[in-house]
Design a protein around this motif. Structure first.
Motif, PDB file in Angstrom:
ATOM      1  N   LEU A 116       0.834  -1.201   0.000  1.00 19.56           N
ATOM      2  CA  LEU A 116       0.000   0.000   0.000  1.00 19.56           C
ATOM      3  C   LEU A 116       0.870   1.254   0.000  1.00 19.56           C
ATOM      4  CD1 LEU A 116      -2.794   1.311   0.163  1.00 19.56           C
ATOM      5  CD2 LEU A 116      -2.652   1.100   2.664  1.00 19.56           C
ATOM      6  N   PHE A 117       1.974   1.206   0.757  1.00 22.75           N
ATOM      7  CA  PHE A 117       2.875   2.350   0.810  1.00 22.75           C
ATOM      8  C   PHE A 117       3.467   2.666  -0.565  1.00 22.75           C
ATOM      9  CE2 PHE A 117       7.256   3.924   1.195  1.00 22.75           C
ATOM     10  CZ  PHE A 117       7.011   5.139   1.827  1.00 22.75           C
ATOM     11  N   SER A 118       3.907   1.634  -1.288  1.00 22.43           N
ATOM     12  CA  SER A 118       4.492   1.856  -2.621  1.00 22.43           C
ATOM     13  C   SER A 118       3.436   2.358  -3.596  1.00 22.43           C
ATOM     14  CB  SER A 118       5.133   0.566  -3.147  1.00 22.43           C
ATOM     15  OG  SER A 118       4.183  -0.479  -3.247  1.00 22.43           O
ATOM     16  N   THR A 119       2.178   1.942  -3.405  1.00 24.44           N
ATOM     17  CA  THR A 119       1.083   2.452  -4.238  1.00 24.44           C
ATOM     18  C   THR A 119       0.907   3.950  -4.036  1.00 24.44           C
ATOM     19  OG1 THR A 119      -0.072   0.333  -3.994  1.00 24.44           O
ATOM     20  CG2 THR A 119      -1.362   2.199  -4.821  1.00 24.44           C
ATOM     21  N   ILE A 120       0.833   4.359  -2.781  1.00 19.43           N
ATOM     22  CA  ILE A 120       0.641   5.773  -2.455  1.00 19.43           C
ATOM     23  C   ILE A 120       1.847   6.596  -2.899  1.00 19.43           C
ATOM     24  CG2 ILE A 120       0.337   7.423  -0.565  1.00 19.43           C
ATOM     25  CD1 ILE A 120      -1.167   5.217   0.951  1.00 19.43           C
ATOM     26  N   LEU A 121       3.040   6.040  -2.717  1.00 19.09           N
ATOM     27  CA  LEU A 121       4.265   6.750  -3.096  1.00 19.09           C
ATOM     28  C   LEU A 121       4.295   7.015  -4.601  1.00 19.09           C
ATOM     29  CD1 LEU A 121       6.966   7.898  -2.107  1.00 19.09           C
ATOM     30  CD2 LEU A 121       7.978   5.644  -2.549  1.00 19.09           C
ATOM     31  N   PHE A 122       3.973   6.005  -5.398  1.00 20.00           N
ATOM     32  CA  PHE A 122       3.957   6.204  -6.852  1.00 20.00           C
ATOM     33  C   PHE A 122       2.858   7.179  -7.264  1.00 20.00           C
ATOM     34  CE2 PHE A 122       1.785   5.029 -10.832  1.00 20.00           C
ATOM     35  CZ  PHE A 122       2.760   5.452 -11.727  1.00 20.00           C
ATOM     36  N   THR A 123       1.680   7.039  -6.681  1.00 18.85           N
ATOM     37  CA  THR A 123       0.565   7.922  -7.024  1.00 18.85           C
ATOM     38  C   THR A 123       0.904   9.376  -6.755  1.00 18.85           C
ATOM     39  OG1 THR A 123      -1.024   6.156  -6.506  1.00 18.85           O
ATOM     40  CG2 THR A 123      -1.876   8.410  -6.617  1.00 18.85           C
ATOM     41  N   LEU A 124       1.505   9.648  -5.604  1.00 22.84           N
ATOM     42  CA  LEU A 124       1.865  11.021  -5.253  1.00 22.84           C
ATOM     43  C   LEU A 124       2.988  11.552  -6.138  1.00 22.84           C
ATOM     44  CD1 LEU A 124       1.756  10.873  -1.337  1.00 22.84           C
ATOM     45  CD2 LEU A 124       0.045  11.827  -2.894  1.00 22.84           C
ATOM     46  N   THR A 125       3.975  10.708  -6.427  1.00 24.49           N
ATOM     47  CA  THR A 125       5.098  11.139  -7.268  1.00 24.49           C
ATOM     48  C   THR A 125       4.636  11.445  -8.683  1.00 24.49           C
ATOM     49  OG1 THR A 125       6.571   9.704  -5.978  1.00 24.49           O
ATOM     50  CG2 THR A 125       7.419  10.566  -8.056  1.00 24.49           C
ATOM     51  N   CYS A 126       3.867  10.532  -9.263  1.00 24.38           N
ATOM     52  CA  CYS A 126       3.363  10.734 -10.619  1.00 24.38           C
ATOM     53  C   CYS A 126       2.389  11.916 -10.665  1.00 24.38           C
ATOM     54  CB  CYS A 126       2.680   9.461 -11.119  1.00 24.38           C
ATOM     55  SG  CYS A 126       2.130   9.544 -12.846  1.00 24.38           S
ATOM     56  N   GLY A 127       1.522  12.004  -9.655  1.00 25.82           N
ATOM     57  CA  GLY A 127       0.572  13.108  -9.605  1.00 25.82           C
ATOM     58  C   GLY A 127       1.267  14.446  -9.483  1.00 25.82           C
ATOM     59  N   TYR A 128       2.300  14.504  -8.645  1.00 26.98           N
ATOM     60  CA  TYR A 128       3.026  15.769  -8.487  1.00 26.98           C
ATOM     61  C   TYR A 128       3.783  16.130  -9.758  1.00 26.98           C
ATOM     62  CZ  TYR A 128       5.891  19.444  -6.513  1.00 26.98           C
ATOM     63  OH  TYR A 128       6.497  20.648  -6.281  1.00 26.98           O
ATOM     64  N   LEU A 129       4.263  15.122 -10.496  1.00 32.11           N
ATOM     65  CA  LEU A 129       4.934  15.379 -11.775  1.00 32.11           C
ATOM     66  C   LEU A 129       3.997  16.100 -12.740  1.00 32.11           C
ATOM     67  CD1 LEU A 129       7.283  15.007 -13.789  1.00 32.11           C
ATOM     68  CD2 LEU A 129       6.317  12.755 -14.338  1.00 32.11           C
ATOM     69  N   THR A 130       2.734  15.690 -12.794  1.00 27.80           N
ATOM     70  CA  THR A 130       1.774  16.352 -13.687  1.00 27.80           C
ATOM     71  C   THR A 130       1.450  17.763 -13.215  1.00 27.80           C
ATOM     72  OG1 THR A 130      -0.195  15.523 -12.507  1.00 27.80           O
ATOM     73  CG2 THR A 130       0.742  14.119 -14.221  1.00 27.80           C
ATOM     74  N   ILE A 131       1.541  17.991 -11.912  1.00 26.69           N
ATOM     75  CA  ILE A 131       1.284  19.333 -11.382  1.00 26.69           C
ATOM     76  C   ILE A 131       2.475  20.252 -11.649  1.00 26.69           C
ATOM     77  CG2 ILE A 131       0.889  20.646  -9.265  1.00 26.69           C
ATOM     78  CD1 ILE A 131      -0.674  18.298  -8.188  1.00 26.69           C
ATOM     79  N   VAL A 132       3.685  19.681 -11.582  1.00 23.27           N
ATOM     80  CA  VAL A 132       4.891  20.468 -11.868  1.00 23.27           C
ATOM     81  C   VAL A 132       4.962  20.823 -13.349  1.00 23.27           C
ATOM     82  CG1 VAL A 132       7.414  20.325 -12.027  1.00 23.27           C
ATOM     83  CG2 VAL A 132       6.250  19.673  -9.918  1.00 23.27           C
ATOM     84  N   HIS A 133       4.681  19.846 -14.201  1.00 23.06           N
ATOM     85  CA  HIS A 133       4.731  20.080 -15.649  1.00 23.06           C
ATOM     86  C   HIS A 133       3.497  19.443 -16.269  1.00 23.06           C
ATOM     87  CE1 HIS A 133       6.336  21.112 -19.481  1.00 23.06           C
ATOM     88  NE2 HIS A 133       7.577  21.277 -19.048  1.00 23.06           N
ATOM     89  N   ILE A 134       2.518  20.272 -16.579  1.00 18.17           N
ATOM     90  CA  ILE A 134       1.203  19.758 -16.954  1.00 18.17           C
ATOM     91  C   ILE A 134       1.211  18.995 -18.274  1.00 18.17           C
ATOM     92  CG2 ILE A 134       0.356  21.743 -18.266  1.00 18.17           C
ATOM     93  CD1 ILE A 134      -2.265  21.418 -16.576  1.00 18.17           C
TER      94      ILE A 134
END
Length: 298
Positions: A116-134
């Motif tokens: 579950l931790f690795s799921t949340i970690l990837f989701t947040l990392t990928c999600g933040y990438l789209t916020i940094v560079h849309i």
């Protein structure tokens, strides 16, 4: 100044707010513009240096290189002239390469560990990438299809896929709505063609057609005609929804067909659920990617 900024084209996706959000705390300590900018450059250097760490583990863990090879590749990549130049400016591109590499790494560790931790970690990392560079927002849609396939292969638990879908939906909504609001503040207008989603649709359309072609070849090769049918039912259902009443009837009939196939033991419950998700996701992607077609009276 602001007078010049109002002429910036909103259609060029100026609404990415992840990087300004990251560096904004520095303003608390350095309120004088020159000192603030210098602190941002130092902050960029620290963040940019993490690219070496990411490349090292990417090459070592995923590509199987030894420590010496991984160190050499990491150093050469970090010294790439364009990256070094961008690190000396307050641009989103100064942290985007490192963030993209860590997105790949977190995805790899998620598939490997399935926690579950690795799921949340990837989701947040990928999600933040789209916020940094849309412009990385189409990565969300690609990831959904890839993970759906991994769920089908039993490489990823289904509940983690559901968490991913819900999280990506929330992040994407916030990304687009906040980005459009920023465009409005900067340009003093947000016309239909200026909206972030309208600009991204052109990218997503091409990506969607490539994905449909890929999954057509893939499912034919695997002789998985149930999944192939789900993709095309969802595709044409999304295109025709709102124009033909039959557009909603066809997916319902196909779902009934899948249930009958389950009763006849040609499908199990998990396969039925995954195939239904294929159909539903394809329907949503097509429906929102081609916003004009379902009103064209085809």
């Amino acid at each position: 100044g602001l007078k010049e900024m109002i002429f910036l084209p909103a259609s060029d996706l100026v609404g990415s707010f992840g990087y300004p959000l990251l560096i904004s705390p520095l303003y608390v300590f350095f309120k004088e513009p020159t000192n603030f900018y210098n602190s941002v450059i130092i902050f960029n250097a620290i963040l940019g240096s993490t690219l070496y760490i990411g490349i090292f583990y990417l090459v070592k863990d995923i590509l199987g290189a030894n420590n010496k090879q991984a160190m050499l590749i990491g150093i050469l990549t970090s010294l790439y002239p364009a990256f070094v130049l961008q690190s000396n400016m307050a641009y989103t591109d100064s942290i985007t390469p490192a963030l993209f590499v860590f997105t790949l790494l977190t995805f790899y560790y998620w598939v490997k560990n399935k926690t579950l931790f690795s799921t949340i970690l990837f989701t947040l990392t990928c999600g933040y990438l789209t916020i940094v560079h849309i412009r990385f927002l189409p990565l969300v849609f690609t990831t959904i299809f890839i993970v759906a396939y991994l769920v089908y292969l039993k490489k990823i638990p289904l509940y983690q896929f559901v968490i991913l879908l819900i999280s990506f939906a929330i992040i994407t909504y916030l990304n687009i709505s906040i980005g459009d609001s920023l465009n409005l503040m900067i340009t003093e207008r947000v016309e239909r063609d200026d909206k972030i989603m309208s600009s991204l649709i052109q990218v997503i359309e091409a990506l969607l057609m490539i994905m449909v072609l890929f999954f057509t070849i893939f499912f034919i090769a695997k002789k998985d005609y149930f999944s192939l049918g789900a993709i095309y039912i969802g595709f044409f259902g999304g295109l025709l929804f709102g124009s033909w009443t039959v557009a909603i009837i066809i997916p319902i009939l196909y779902f009934v067909f899948l249930i009958i196939s389950k009763i006849n033991k040609k499908l199990n419950t998990k396969q039925l659920l995954i195939i239904s998700i294929y159909c539903f996701i394809t329907f949503l992607l097509v429906y929102f990617t081609f916003p004009n077609i379902h009103f064209a009276g085809i």
